[in-house]
Design an enzyme around this catalytic site. Structure first.
Site, mmCIF file in Angstrom:
data_model
loop_
_atom_site.group_PDB
_atom_site.id
_atom_site.type_symbol
_atom_site.label_atom_id
_atom_site.label_comp_id
_atom_site.label_asym_id
_atom_site.label_seq_id
_atom_site.Cartn_x
_atom_site.Cartn_y
_atom_site.Cartn_z
ATOM 1 N N GLU A 79 0.754 -1.623 0.241
ATOM 2 C CA GLU A 79 -0.818 -0.002 0.326
ATOM 3 C C GLU A 79 1.060 1.551 0.000
ATOM 4 O OE1 GLU A 79 -3.151 -0.070 -0.452
ATOM 5 O OE2 GLU A 79 -3.242 -2.654 -0.246
ATOM 6 N N GLU A 135 -6.656 3.946 6.986
ATOM 7 C CA GLU A 135 -5.830 3.906 6.258
ATOM 8 C C GLU A 135 -5.614 2.398 6.102
ATOM 9 O OE1 GLU A 135 -5.017 3.507 1.862
ATOM 10 O OE2 GLU A 135 -4.962 5.721 3.086
ATOM 11 N N GLU A 183 -10.851 -3.080 0.962
ATOM 12 C CA GLU A 183 -10.313 -2.406 -0.740
ATOM 13 C C GLU A 183 -9.420 -5.134 -1.357
ATOM 14 O OE1 GLU A 183 -7.080 -0.258 -1.556
ATOM 15 O OE2 GLU A 183 -8.996 1.954 -1.913
#
Length: 123
Positions: A29, A70, A77
């Site tokens: 990420e 996050e 996701e």
């Protein structure tokens, strides 16, 4: 969690899974890497900008919230991507909502830093 993992063993296993998640976030990420680097760059400024422990916690906490949100967005996701590559309205909505949560946490952190920095500079 397996039933035999209780007490200290549970703590050890949970810690291992958490570190594995942080390692995966760092590796996969880019946004998490950028936000973590920014967190460590801002760290020395906390004592200068903040006036005492409460303001230090506000400054650090606002940045920590960005990292936490996050991580949650990345988890959303990953789950959506695991379900399948085809476009689905609900999958898109889930990703958009996660992204909106990250944006809201960034705005909160920015506002916190802006207000406390302005207070420091303007008296």
């Amino acid at each position: 969690m397996k039933p035999e993992h209780t007490g200290w063993r549970h703590l050890v296993h949970s810690t291992r899974y958490s570190l594995k998640g942080l390692k995966a976030a760092w590796r996969h990420e880019a946004a998490f890497r950028q936000e973590l680097i920014l967190f460590f760059l801002l760290l020395p400024l906390v004592v200068w900008v903040g006036d005492g422990p409460v303001e230090w916690v506000l400054l650090l906490g606002s940045c920590a919230i960005v990292l936490i949100v996050e991580l949650l967005n990345s988890a959303i996701e990953s789950v959506v991507d695991r379900i399948g590559p085809e476009h689905h309205e609900l999958s898109g909505r889930a990703k958009d909502l996660g992204s909106a949560a990250v944006m809201a946490s960034l705005l909160l952190a920015g506002l916190t830093w802006l207000l406390l920095l302005g207070q420091k500079l303007l008296g």
